[in-house]
Every structure is written in structure tokens, then in C-alpha cells.
Write an enzyme that holds these catalytic residues in place. Structure first.
Site, mmCIF file in Angstrom:
data_model
loop_
_atom_site.group_PDB
_atom_site.id
_atom_site.type_symbol
_atom_site.label_atom_id
_atom_site.label_comp_id
_atom_site.label_asym_id
_atom_site.label_seq_id
_atom_site.Cartn_x
_atom_site.Cartn_y
_atom_site.Cartn_z
ATOM 1 N N ASN A 338 -62.361 1.575 80.603
ATOM 2 C CA ASN A 338 -63.312 1.226 79.540
ATOM 3 C C ASN A 338 -62.663 0.517 78.351
ATOM 4 O O ASN A 338 -63.192 -0.462 77.842
ATOM 5 C CB ASN A 338 -64.034 2.488 79.054
ATOM 6 C CG ASN A 338 -65.013 2.172 77.943
ATOM 7 O OD1 ASN A 338 -65.945 1.399 78.138
ATOM 8 N ND2 ASN A 338 -64.787 2.724 76.763
ATOM 9 N N TRP A 356 -71.913 -14.025 76.384
ATOM 10 C CA TRP A 356 -71.695 -12.755 77.097
ATOM 11 C C TRP A 356 -72.311 -12.758 78.489
ATOM 12 O O TRP A 356 -71.875 -12.022 79.376
ATOM 13 C CB TRP A 356 -72.195 -11.567 76.274
ATOM 14 C CG TRP A 356 -73.661 -11.585 75.885
ATOM 15 C CD1 TRP A 356 -74.175 -12.012 74.704
ATOM 16 C CD2 TRP A 356 -74.779 -11.153 76.683
ATOM 17 N NE1 TRP A 356 -75.547 -11.875 74.702
ATOM 18 C CE2 TRP A 356 -75.942 -11.352 75.908
ATOM 19 C CE3 TRP A 356 -74.916 -10.618 77.957
ATOM 20 C CZ2 TRP A 356 -77.226 -11.040 76.376
ATOM 21 C CZ3 TRP A 356 -76.189 -10.306 78.432
ATOM 22 C CH2 TRP A 356 -77.324 -10.519 77.644
ATOM 23 N N TRP A 379 -72.179 -5.288 77.331
ATOM 24 C CA TRP A 379 -71.816 -6.675 76.964
ATOM 25 C C TRP A 379 -72.438 -7.045 75.623
ATOM 26 O O TRP A 379 -71.804 -7.660 74.772
ATOM 27 C CB TRP A 379 -72.208 -7.668 78.064
ATOM 28 C CG TRP A 379 -71.136 -7.749 79.114
ATOM 29 C CD1 TRP A 379 -71.061 -7.041 80.276
ATOM 30 C CD2 TRP A 379 -69.938 -8.542 79.046
ATOM 31 N NE1 TRP A 379 -69.892 -7.344 80.941
ATOM 32 C CE2 TRP A 379 -69.197 -8.269 80.216
ATOM 33 C CE3 TRP A 379 -69.422 -9.451 78.130
ATOM 34 C CZ2 TRP A 379 -67.961 -8.879 80.485
ATOM 35 C CZ3 TRP A 379 -68.193 -10.061 78.398
ATOM 36 C CH2 TRP A 379 -67.472 -9.775 79.557
#
Ligand code: FAD
Length: 476
Positions: A338, A356, A379
Site C-alpha cells: 500500500n 489518474w 486513485w
């Protein structure tokens, strides 16, 4: 007296434990277990890596059940036909929450009721239904912290036990797993994944047990370290419903109850599960999350389109070791830690100023845990365009992030082996190493490992200038 029959439509709940729809079907009588590979509207979030996972997860489910009827196409017609063939009178399933899946469910329910079939859907993918958590004004939450507080105040459902026996019904005309052609071929980049992952319920439960046994201790602080084993790797298992979020929640609670020193780590872990809930909550209430900026001001940002840079990012050849290590971990395993996801996403959006959506699409195809809600919410969070997002001006420095979260460079050395012999001092900035150090480490910059494709300081400034150009209030 003839036994009652029903169809259990498996979806993203590929498990036998804590499966409310399965329990209802077993109470009703004999069961035809069914999986339908739906058309692209509903499976749009299923990329190549997810298809690999699904193939193996369905194989595992079929093994545990003893049988699984597989079909491909439009659910209402398939289910009505199977009901006629088997004499099933009721259809049970656990709900999904993606906008196209909700629309499909509604159509399916209506069509099946019209032909006299009873349908009943259940909760199985989330800790709580997205419509059940509201703020004081009765509106959906747009900020995580109050959402998390509200979630903790709710009762999390107890776990449905796995049925002791399931009496199966079968029907002719089912497809085989190879008929539905889920495994990637051109290219097949999944070789060796069977040694890393165990798709299926047994693998999910083993992963959970292992994490609670040896990974959760220290989770609250060490979850940010990609070089350590302090995260659960449960995300693909949760995405495909091989373990329910309630099972994970209660297991973490039990672990902390048995060992009070785990209280803080357990609570942080449950708070991360709540980010998953929050993403689904956002997607449910704002179904355009995967396709449109949550904050429309971002529509005016001067994004760049540069295929060469995008390819360098995808292949892990940006010259920034943490970014490259993450992108290679993703390609080689279908997963990325992550902390590194945040850094590579920030790099694409801010250092390279790519929209994105390009990153979201690449992740959707290559992550084994690709999930419409988590991926699009995350995102947009990194971009700053999302709900409760990181502000756009927070631009991760990929060098200092590496030095902070992978202090010995072990993560980079694993995924960028061409840098392995560099001393720690230069592992995150090989382009600053003197020639003799590079020579001794066997690194030819621009040959074995790329020079940085952008200069950090200049790229950062260009990103902030883009923000100014649009003259609006992103920064608030
Ligand atoms: P753990 O730390 O063990 O967390 C336990 C579980 O909590 C995870 O399995 C996951 O279900 C949930 N969770 C943890 N962090 C988050 C988070 N930030 N947002 C939502 N849920 C979370 N997660 C996905 O499941 N699918 C995606 O497609 C996805 N795309 C992402 C894209 C970007 C750009 C970023 C920054 C994050 C994305 N995430 C996604 C969230 C997060 O990175 C992963 O859930 C996590 O890394 C999975 O590893 P784990 O199971 O070991 O996590």
C-alpha cells in the site's frame, strides 16, 4: 414428498463459511450452485490478473462443493433456463455494489419474478450495507473519520456457520473452466503465481490465520514498511469473497481479546478494513467515482499525455528505485504494498502529470485484488480529486519515501536486483553515486538501470504550476 430445490448464484462470495445466501439455500432444500461469467458491463473491473485469480478460485470452490455449474452470459435467461431444467423455485445470492452490477441485479430480479421464481438477495461482501450508514443529516459520509466512528458504533453481524451438508442438484449444459477462458495468454505474465498465492477459501483462511499469528503484531506502525511482512495480503481474498469481511473483523477482535497487547494493532487493522467499506460506500452513493473526478475542478487540470513516460512507469523504468520496485512487484506478483501504491500513483499523477485514469486502468488489469471501489477511490484519493483526499500539493518524494520506509533498501534490492550491490547511501539515488561506486556495484546508469526520467524538483514545480494554472480551490 419431493424436495424443494433452489439455485445459489455465486458471485463475489466464493466461499462456504459465512455465506448468508448459501445458508438460506440449504435451509430451503437441495441446491444448484451456479457461477455466471457476465458480460463486460458487469465484469469491466475484472482485468487479466483478476481473471487468473478467478479461474483458480472457481476451481477451488468447485473442489469444496463437489460441483459447480458454470455458465456465461446474461443471468436472467441462464437462471430461468436452469430453474426449468431442475425444478428449482427459488434463487439466492449475495449482493454486489458496483453500479452496473446493481442495475443487472435489479433487472434479473424483475425478469425472474415475472416467470414466477422467488429471488432473495443477502449481504455478504461488506460489514454493513452502504445505505445503512448515514451522517446526522441523513446523508452519506464524504469523510472517512466520522464514517469510521459511525461504523464502530454499529453492530457487526455475527458469522453464519458453514452448512454441515449441502445436498446438490446438477443440470446439463454447464461449461468447464477452460471454456470460459479466464487465464491470460497474450501475454501470460502470471507464471509462478501459484507459488505466491493460494486463491480459494482455504487459502484465504490460512492467510488470515497466518497474519493473526505472526503479522499483526506491530501492524499499526510496520504496515508502512514494504520490506517487512506486517500486512495481511488478504485483499484479493476479500475482493473475491473467499473470506467475509465480518470473519476478518471478528478474527481480529478475538486475537486482541486473547492477547491485549494486540489491541492497538487490531484496531488499526480494522480501521483499514473500514477504508474498504468507505470506498464501497462512496461508490454506492457516487457511482461515477470510477469515471469522473469527484471534485469537478480537476477537469481543468492540464494533464500530459506521453506514451513513453507511461510505458516507463508501467515497466518500472523511471530511474526512481521505489517507483520501479513497486511497479515490478506488481507485474511479477499481481500485488503491490500500500505505501508503494501511494508513491507510484503520486509519481504518475504529479511527477509525470498523467491523469489518474491511466494508472487506475493499469492497476485494474494487473492487480489480483483489482476492485472497482477500492481502486477508483484510492486513485482519486492520491490525485486529490476524490472524497476526503490527500491535497494535490502533497507530492511524495520517491527518494525520501524509500529511505524512510525501506531503510535498508531490502525492498528495492529484491525487485531491482541490478541495484543490489549499491551501498545503502545510494540505493535510492543511484544517479548521484560517484563513478567508482557505480563501477564497484556493477551499475551502468542508462544501460543497466535508467537515469531519472524527470528531475524531482522540476517535476514537482511543474505539478504545482499546473494547479495554479487552473486557478481554483484544489488546495483547500
Ligand atoms: P492490509 O493492510 O492487510 O489491510 C487489510 C485489508 O483492508 C485489505 O486487504 C483491504 O481490503 C483493506 N484496505 C487496506 N487499506 C486499504 C485502503 N487504503 N483502501 C481500501 N481498502 C483498504 N485495494 C484493493 O483491494 N483493490 C484495489 O484495486 C486497490 N487499488 C489501490 C490503488 C491505489 C493507488 C492505492 C493507493 C491503494 C489501492 N488499494 C486497493 C488499497 C490498498 O493498497 C490495498 O487494499 C492493500 O495494499 C492490500 O494489501 P493487504 O491486504 O495486505 O492490506
Amino acid at each position: 414428498m419431493s424436495i424443494q430445490k433452489s439455485i445459489l448464484w455465486f458471485r463475489q462470495d466464493l466461499r462456504l463459511h459465512d455465506n448468508a445466501a448459501l445458508c438460506a439455500a440449504v435451509r430451503h432444500g437441495a441446491v444448484l450452485p451456479l457461477f455466471i461469467l457476465e458480460d463486460e458491463d458487469v465484469t469491466a473491473a475484472l482485468g487479466g490478473a483478476g481473471r487468473w485469480w478467478l479461474h483458480h478460485s472457481l476451481a477451488a470452490l468447485k473442489r469444496s462443493l463437489g460441483d459447480l455449474h458454470i455458465a456465461q452470459g446474461e443471468p436472467a435467461a441462464i437462471i430461468a433456463d436452469l430453474a426449468e431444467k431442475t425444478g428449482a423455485t427459488a434463487i439466492f445470492w449475495n449482493r454486489r455494489y458496483e453500479p452496473d452490477a446493481i442495475a443487472r441485479d435489479t433487472e434479473t430480479k424483475a425478469a425472474l419474478s415475472e416467470v414466477g421464481l422467488a429471488t432473495k438477495s443477502f449481504s455478504g461482501a461488506l460489514l454493513t450495507e452502504p445505505w445503512a450508514v448515514k451522517n446526522r443529516s441523513g446523508q452519506p459520509f464524504k469523510v472517512y473519520s466520522p464514517f469510521w466512528r459511525a461504523l464502530q458504533a454499529r453492530e457487526i453481524a455475527a458469522i453464519n456457520p458453514k452448512p454441515e451438508t449441502i445436498s446438490l442438484v446438477s443440470a446439463s449444459g454447464g461449461l468447464s473452466l477452460s471454456d470460459i477462458d479466464l487465464l491470460p495468454t497474450k501475454p501470460n505474465w502470471t507464471a509462478g503465481w501459484e507459488t505466491i498465492w493460494s486463491p480459494g477459501e482455504d487459502g484465504a483462511r490460512e492467510r488470515l490465520a497466518q497474519f493473526l499469528d505472526s503479522g499483526i503484531e506491530g501492524y499499526a506502525t510496520l504496515r508502512d514498511r514494504p520490506d517487512l511482512e506486517n500486512v495481511s495480503h488478504l485483499s484479493p481474498h476479500l475482493h473475491f469473497g473467499e473470506v467475509s469481511p465480518a470473519t476478518v473483523w471478528w478474527a481480529a477482535m478475538d486475537a486482541a481479546a486473547r492477547n491485549p497487547s494486540l489491541e492497538k494493532d487490531g484496531s488499526k487493522f480494522r480501521a483499514e478494513l473500514a477504508w474498504r467499506e468507505f470506498s464501497h460506500h462512496l461508490l454506492y452513493h457516487f457511482p461515477k467515482l470510477p469515471t469522473e473526478n469527484w471534485k469537478p475542478a480537476f477537469d481543468a487540470y492540464p494533464w500530459v499525455q506521453d506514451e513513453t513516460q507511461l510505458t516507463a512507469w508501467q515497466k518500472g523504468k523511471t530511474g526512481y528505485p521505489l517507483v520501479d520496485a513497486g511497479m515490478r512487484e506488481l507485474w511479477q506478483t499481481g500485488y503491490m504494498h500500500n505505501r508503494v501504491r501511494m508513491v507510484v500513483a503520486s509519481f504518475l499523477i504529479k511527477h509525470l502529470r498523467h491523469h489518474w485514469k491511466h494508472g487506475e486502468r493499469w492497476f485494474r488489469d494487473t492487480l489480483v485484488d483489482a476492485d472497482l471501489a477500492n481502486n477508483s477511490a484510492s486513485w482519486q484519493w492520491v490525485a486529490g480529486s476524490g472524497a476526503d483526499a490527500a491535497p494535490y500539493f502533497r507530492i511524495f518524494n520517491p527518494t525520501t519515501q524509500g529511505e524512510k520506509f525501506d531503510p535498508d533498501g531490502a525492498y528495492v534490492r529484491k525487485w531491482c536486483p541490478e541495484l543490489a550491490r549499491l551501498p545503502d547511501q545510494f540505493i535510492y539515488k543511484p544517479h548521484t553515486a560517484p563513478p567508482e561506486i557505480l563501477n564497484a556495484a556493477g551499475v551502468r546508469l542508462g544501460v543497466d538501470y535508467p537515469l531519472p526520467i524527470v528531475d524531482h524538483a522540476k517535476a514537482r514545480q511543474a505539478a504545482l504550476d499546473g494547479l495554479q494554472q487552473t486557478k481554483h480551490d484544489f488546495v483547500q
